[in-house]
Design an enzyme around this catalytic site. Sequence first.
Site, PDB file in Angstrom:
ATOM      1  N   GLU A 760       0.814  -1.220   0.000  1.00 34.57           N
ATOM      2  CA  GLU A 760       0.000   0.000   0.000  1.00 34.57           C
ATOM      3  C   GLU A 760       0.843   1.264   0.000  1.00 34.57           C
ATOM      4  O   GLU A 760       1.732   1.433   0.836  1.00 34.57           O
ATOM      5  CB  GLU A 760      -0.926   0.011   1.223  1.00 34.57           C
ATOM      6  CG  GLU A 760      -1.852   1.215   1.282  1.00 34.57           C
ATOM      7  CD  GLU A 760      -2.876   1.128   2.387  1.00 34.57           C
ATOM      8  OE1 GLU A 760      -3.681   2.067   2.534  1.00 34.57           O
ATOM      9  OE2 GLU A 760      -2.878   0.113   3.123  1.00 34.57           O
ATOM     10  N   LYS A 777      -8.549  -0.993   1.218  1.00 34.57           N
ATOM     11  CA  LYS A 777      -9.579  -1.399   2.178  1.00 34.57           C
ATOM     12  C   LYS A 777     -10.389  -2.501   1.520  1.00 34.57           C
ATOM     13  O   LYS A 777     -11.029  -2.300   0.496  1.00 34.57           O
ATOM     14  CB  LYS A 777     -10.486  -0.226   2.567  1.00 34.57           C
ATOM     15  CG  LYS A 777     -10.000   0.492   3.798  1.00 34.57           C
ATOM     16  CD  LYS A 777     -10.189  -0.370   5.032  1.00 34.57           C
ATOM     17  CE  LYS A 777      -9.317   0.092   6.188  1.00 34.57           C
ATOM     18  NZ  LYS A 777      -8.027  -0.580   6.238  1.00 34.57           N
TER      19      LYS A 777
END
Length: 958
Positions: A760, A777
């Site tokens: 990420e 997410k």
Amino acid sequence: MKEWIFLLKNRFFLFESLNFGHGLLLHIFCLDLLLFSGKGFPLLLQMFEEEGVDKGRFCGHCYQTSLLRQKMSFTICTSSELTYPYVEGLRNAKANRVASKSFIMAGGYVKNHYVQASCPDARKVVISSHLVPGHLEGSFMGKKWQEEPRKKLEFVRTLLIDNYDSYTYNIYQELSVINGLPPVVVRNDEYTWKDICHFLYEEGAFDNIVISPGPGSPTCPADIGVCLQLLLQCWDIPILGVCLGHQALGYAHGAQIIHASEPIHGRLSEIEHTGCKLFANIPSGRNSGFKVVRYHSLVIDAKTLPKELIPIAWTSSDDTLSFLETQSHSNGTKSGKVVMGIRHATWPHYGVQFHPESVATTYGRQIFKNFREITKDYWLRMSSSFSSDRNIHYTVSMQLPHASRLFRAVHTGGQSAKKADVRFCGEACSGGQLMQDADKKNFGFLHMVNVLPPSMGANFLRLKWRKFDHLASEVGGARNMFSELYGKNKAENTFWLDSSSTEKGRARFSFMGGKGGSLWKQLTFRLSEDSEVASNRGGHLLIEDADGSTNSTFLEEGFFEYLNKELLSLCHEENDYEGLPFEFYGGFIGYIGYNLKVECGAASNYHKSTTPDACFFFADNLVVIDHHSDDVYILSLHEGNTTTTPWLDDTEKKLVSLKASVTRKLDEQNVQAVASSQHKQHFHSEKSREQYVRDVEKCLKYIKDGESYELCLTTCIRKTIGQVDPLRLYLHLREKNPAPYAAWLNFSKQNLSICSSSPERFLRLDRNGVLEAKPIKGTIARGVTLEEDEQLKLQLQFSEKDQAENLMIVDLLRNDLGRVCEPGTVHVPHLMEVESYATVHTMVSTIRGKKQSNVSAVACVKAAFPGGSMTGAPKLRSMELLDSIESCSRGIYSGSIGFFSYNQTFDLNIVIRTVVIHGNEASIGAGGAIVALSDPEKEYEEMILKTRAPANAVMEFQ
């Protein structure tokens, strides 16, 4: 006392100018005065005498009012039985309009701090806010106002009240584009009511007010701040309340706030409406295309709405939609529908329960445009002199940091402006006076402009570099290069930003280096014991230079401020890096720990980190690999007067002589290490399964009560590892779980090694000033077979829960970028795309925006740190709640690893899927986003899934 007298005097002028037949409004005004204090009466008479006003006329009004009060013997409340003509407030900057300062009735209680002890009966009397005039039109408008020419406002000046929300700056971005001028953002407790009155009425600085969403309830004074006073007393200014602001509008006029049938966060509903001005040019009803995003656990009880509040919008059914669903299939009845919009019957006040600023709301911008037109039409019925007398320069002086662009004012202070708390260069608002005394108490990040403080000297750096075409594969690739160049002596004081997964263009470059040239140094920062609260955010900085000398100092302003000044002190020549395809040319490389959140607005740190809160090298020599072209670059920074480059010569020789046999040797060592391990001690968790499930349930309770939309709950697993070579462990991890934002860092003096396989990106700033965030997410395990794997991927893609998680964080990152980006530039080119890695599928979105030219690189990081995917939303309240639930410091986990280049570009990851080796212990942090749809048992399983890859790497290696 003087403030009251000033307000009452001006309201007398206002009411009498309206020429009402029997002076009803003057009687109401004088009732206020009689309830106020006996001392106020003679002071007001003295002011009238000084201005030549007929005191007899005024006293007559007061006498008639006293008789009226004796005859009626009533208590006026919010459900008023008195009626009066439909009146629009007189607005004139020169006339110093003032709002009613009556006693406030809010949800059934009296704000007693307005009641004076000298009036014993005052507590029995509550002046209705509905008896204050609202709209002025028809035969009640004086001839002067009817005859003067009118014109609409060219732009609209908005006061945006921030209820400590993480979506406020999405509204800010929308209004900046739509209004033609950025709004002024102030927090709901930042200014006193006196300050607000000064801006609204003495300065005439705003045309409308928008009240933001926020955590909590309007029934809690700490959650809503000054908003209830605005809604009750600013009857003559257009106001739009969003979510919490909508609920506040209802509560201020007596409606009850109750729990919704279920919390709705990050989910969509179709809306039907009455077609009133706020919803002009917007379709209505099911399958109309009008879908809105909702973030709320509380609602206005429609049954308790007073007659002065009119419902204007509802959900079309009981069902909600996920982002990818096209229509609802519910057969819900009207009684089950939720009120989604209200307006005041006579005042220009509106509220919407949903979030028009969300990226997934359709027609959201149209709603803000309609509110702009409502505002323009409202003031169109005013004197034409208002258009020329509006205090434009005063308002613009509060636009930070936009004032410099709009009116050539250079900002050197804080984010917002108080009456005596702003500092500007150039022409100021009135009479050419300069506004002074900078206010830095907010976040402090917007005063980090790209201007070197006068007290600091500049260091002029030059860059020299060489390129070797297609060399990477010839010398065995990135692993072979790092092991040969930096792997000896346990790779002490080395770094490697390792794009070990380059599939589908996720990452392209790797950067590696170690202790080298004369400019090298190491920064080690620890927050002080007093830094448990944001007001004491200082800490101790230890600096080690290239010769091994150390120097310790205390940073009162914190680490980010120090880093910002260091970067600003570095001057460079852009031609030096012309032709390089990457963004890091030397500078600071290291990590930012999660606890530095106290320098970014968080209230406190409940837990102290055992590792330093930030560690960085200043890297003056580095090797770069372009994984797309297979090219290798070597770069060396030096001071301007240096001409020799021995490091470049030496490194070039090493690269040419590399042998591929190094890879085979390391593979053999890893196999031997695994085979020789006989007694493997497993990881132990900070929280048992039962404890973690209870923590999830706590989060769900907070969400149900409206304290948060999403809480990113985490925990930690630990293991004693004894004598282990951390570099070889990292090499094993990168092979088992390659990632685009992987990293290796070693700080030998701190006995600290970081082995990260992060997928990420937190935030990147390129040389063109473009900011990019890529939050993750939504996570699910890979399948065993191709068919199962594809089914799991689709399951993630269409999961309503995971879409809600992702959407909330996308809107949060849009907000964070919106605080430092040019209006209208924040956008989402990729929303909820599924990316596949070695062990998991993840849902990823991309947010981009153009940085404002006068905002520094470090300011951009402060505006968004910690990454929203690790906190939840609203960020500040969520971090506070998580600190109270979690049992230990996150430390490096949830922070960021990456670089700040000397030319103020940067690229930072989110520290997840990471093994931190400190002393003889390995720790791994993991967690997940808790939303209203979360299942506690499944949340525990997801947390364990995220630890699997790094934990297995440690177990297999040891």
